[in-house]
Design an enzyme around this catalytic site. Sequence first.
Site, PDB file in Angstrom:
ATOM      1  CD  GLU A   1     -19.432  -3.405   6.017  1.00  4.47           C
ATOM      2  OE1 GLU A   1     -19.739  -2.534   6.626  1.00  4.47           O
ATOM      3  OE2 GLU A   1     -18.776  -4.290   6.114  1.00  4.47           O
TER       4      GLU A   1
ATOM      5  CB  THR B   1      -0.987  -0.110   1.104  1.00  3.65           C
ATOM      6  OG1 THR B   1      -0.178  -0.258   2.378  1.00  3.65           O
ATOM      7  CG2 THR B   1      -2.029  -0.837   1.164  1.00  3.65           C
TER       8      THR B   1
ATOM      9  CE  LYS C   1       3.187  -1.573   5.340  1.00  4.54           C
ATOM     10  NZ  LYS C   1       2.512  -2.355   4.230  1.00  4.54           N
ATOM     11  CB  THR C   2       8.880   1.283   2.157  1.00  2.00           C
ATOM     12  OG1 THR C   2       8.315  -0.176   2.743  1.00  2.00           O
ATOM     13  CG2 THR C   2      10.150   1.278   2.188  1.00  2.00           C
TER      14      THR C   2
HETATM   15  P1  ADP Z   1       4.738  -1.635   1.493  1.00  2.87           P
HETATM   16  O1  ADP Z   1       5.933  -1.108   2.176  1.00  2.87           O
HETATM   17  O2  ADP Z   1       3.435  -0.848   1.908  1.00  2.87           O
HETATM   18  O3  ADP Z   1       4.584  -2.843   1.329  1.00  2.87           O
HETATM   19  P2  ADP Z   1       6.157  -0.211  -0.736  1.00  2.87           P
HETATM   20  O4  ADP Z   1       6.190   1.133  -0.198  1.00  2.87           O
HETATM   21  O5  ADP Z   1       7.111  -1.036  -0.725  1.00  2.87           O
HETATM   22  O6  ADP Z   1       4.801  -0.977  -0.088  1.00  2.87           O
HETATM   23  O7  ADP Z   1       5.325  -0.215  -2.198  1.00  2.87           O
HETATM   24  C1  ADP Z   1       6.027  -0.636  -3.415  1.00  2.87           C
HETATM   25  C2  ADP Z   1       5.899  -0.051  -4.633  1.00  2.87           C
HETATM   26  O8  ADP Z   1       4.517   0.272  -4.851  1.00  2.87           O
HETATM   27  C3  ADP Z   1       6.438   1.537  -4.233  1.00  2.87           C
HETATM   28  O9  ADP Z   1       7.818   1.800  -4.628  1.00  2.87           O
HETATM   29  C4  ADP Z   1       5.599   2.198  -5.271  1.00  2.87           C
HETATM   30  O10 ADP Z   1       6.262   2.369  -6.590  1.00  2.87           O
HETATM   31  C5  ADP Z   1       4.441   1.690  -5.383  1.00  2.87           C
HETATM   32  N1  ADP Z   1       3.189   2.400  -4.651  1.00  2.87           N
HETATM   33  C6  ADP Z   1       2.756   1.734  -3.333  1.00  2.87           C
HETATM   34  N2  ADP Z   1       1.776   2.374  -2.795  1.00  2.87           N
HETATM   35  C7  ADP Z   1       1.834   3.493  -3.524  1.00  2.87           C
HETATM   36  C8  ADP Z   1       0.992   4.784  -3.836  1.00  2.87           C
HETATM   37  N3  ADP Z   1       0.211   4.981  -2.826  1.00  2.87           N
HETATM   38  N4  ADP Z   1       1.342   5.710  -4.585  1.00  2.87           N
HETATM   39  C9  ADP Z   1       2.370   5.667  -5.582  1.00  2.87           C
HETATM   40  N5  ADP Z   1       3.020   4.361  -5.779  1.00  2.87           N
HETATM   41  C10 ADP Z   1       2.763   3.623  -5.021  1.00  2.87           C
HETATM   42 ZN    ZN Z   2     -20.652  -6.143   9.959  1.00  3.91          ZN
HETATM   43 MG    MG Z   3       7.412  -2.197   2.644  1.00  7.68          MG
END
Ligand code: ADP
Ligand code: ZN
Ligand code: MG
Length: 623
Positions: A431, A212, A214-215
């Site tokens: 829902e 999503t 986070k990193t």
């Molecule tokens: P997580 O740490 O939540 O597992 P990452 O931050 O590693 O996810 O996401 C992996 C890749 O997916 C990122 O490098 C980016 O290219 C893409 N990505 C994920 N979420 C987004 C977002 N909200 N907007 C743009 N790109 C995203």
């Molecule tokens: Zn419910």
């Molecule tokens: Mg991550």
Amino acid sequence: MKEPGKKPSQQLSKKQLKSPIFIIIVVALILVTFQIYTVGPMAKNISYSEFKVLVKEGRVDTCQITSSLIRGNLKDEDVPQKQKEFVTARVEDPDLVKELEAQGVKFAGEYESPWIQTLFFTWIIPIAIFFLIWRFVLKGMGPAGGVMSFGKSKGKLYAQEDLKYTFDDVAGIDEAKAELSEVVEFLKTPHKFTSLGGKIPKGVLLVGAPGTGKTLLAKAVAGEAGVPFFGISGSEFVEMFVGVGAARVRDMFSQADQKAPCIIFIDELDALGKTRGINPLGGHDEREQTLNQLLVEMDGFDSNKGVIIMSATNRPEILDPALLRPGRFDRQIVVDRPDLNGREAILVIHSKGVKLDKDVDNRAIAAMTPGFVGADLANIVNEAALLAARRDKKAVGMAEFEEAIERVMAGLEKKKRLINKKEKEIVAYHECGHALIATFLKTTDEVKKISIIPRGVAALGYTLQLPTEDRYLMTREELIDRISVLLGGRAAEDLIFSEASTGSQNDLEKATEIAKKMVKYYGMSDKLGIVTFEQENRSVFFPGNFGTTKNEYSEETAREIDLEVKRIIDECFLRTKDILSKKKDLLIKLAKILMQKEVIEQKELREILDKENEENTCTDKDK
Ligand code: ADP
Ligand code: ZN
Ligand code: MG
């Protein structure tokens, strides 16, 4: 990218030059060369037969006989001393002594002291070999694996210019972004906050499904604020040697201290921060020690210095509660799956560098990909571009995107991260059931948001209610209404599909809990009267420890309590179903909108309901 992780090992090699073992090896080498030198490359090497001839000719002055060599001096007077020396390998020759005596050669046996060789061969060489093997093994274990680098943190330090991410690179998770902008603000101008005596949050925990963003978000915070960023994964702390992880944590904090303001980011915190003491086999000592060290460091850290500790996890429920206490990761930010608009925005970001055909419609792609996270969408764009390249196209077209979606979707379905169409329908009605009951009952809180975007780990959808005021007391009616809202989901499923799904388990649990409390604690059952049957168990030290109290009532009363609870639930359920069946059209309409939009906000919901009301009053007048 700079890799400061390598720096320590370069410094180390200097340290190694001074290490005692290295000195021993050097000394040993010197001894060996010295020994070779004393044998003397200067002495002329002759064969044994030549030597015998020399002896017979009477040219040998003196000689020393060792077990393997014969060294000697010639008598020749006109040559310099150096050239008089000779050496020969000794041959078994019993008559040699007699011949030497006959020629009047002064000879002596030589007592060789073999201790240097013994020392060298039996001690120094084996030790040196062990030492080399040891180093080799350590090297293989990690990039910074010098002998002394055990306690060094493996954290990667990204300088500002390497962190090219900003908030513009993140889309679809606007709520999380908004919450983090405060952190950015603080990192930019810490004085502004601290001069007013404010306390800055120490730890921020990002919670959300994998992919999503986070990193990405953590890096964007650093990039946005223009501060250094220490990134490390929780699993990198957990090593095979006890104490190493703890030393790493210490090192990382001291490094960060020098670089403040900066961000420490611990990715996948769950690898490190699992609840302690679960392991029946005595626990993972190392991980526990590391976790304890982290807690100690976080407590001892002055957040006003400008170091913010960020962390990410997709399994918040297994984290040690100690991590979530005030002063630690007390700020938790949910990073949700993106909705339709969010997915479109993410697609726009990732297709920036890609040549798109005119027929590509990001909105349409977003509509085809419910439940996809940012990483999945980035994957789709990439797959589509690869497909287009394979087909020798000049630009990536909609056909490629459609195929890419299919591919990615197939992979995700295997991983059970997507819900299918039928499930989505059920969740939508469920829902909407909650939401409608919540709107039609008098005492309930207003619905803020209905969503069928899976959230967190377990929930497939959710209905968010916003309390309009703080409440300390609740009436019987309010409790009953609350139970009804919880049952609304199940009632809607019942009404539309005439069958139940497992999705209501959590709702039923909560509803039963409320009903039980009504009967047992609050004396709200007519049948059992105004009696409390159990002290509410609120031990300070063991909250939630129910095993210690005994029932203070008979079996018979227990049965009556159960019956009362069942009666309350049943009545609420009937009432709920009654309300919904009267509003069935509205329920279906709302569910259809929800299925299409995935999220309905408070304002929209009000509009839909108002419109419905108007229509109803119109038709009433007509009659
Ligand atoms: P997580 O740490 O939540 O597992 P990452 O931050 O590693 O996810 O996401 C992996 C890749 O997916 C990122 O490098 C980016 O290219 C893409 N990505 C994920 N979420 C987004 C977002 N909200 N907007 C743009 N790109 C995203
Ligand atoms: Zn419910
Ligand atoms: Mg991550």
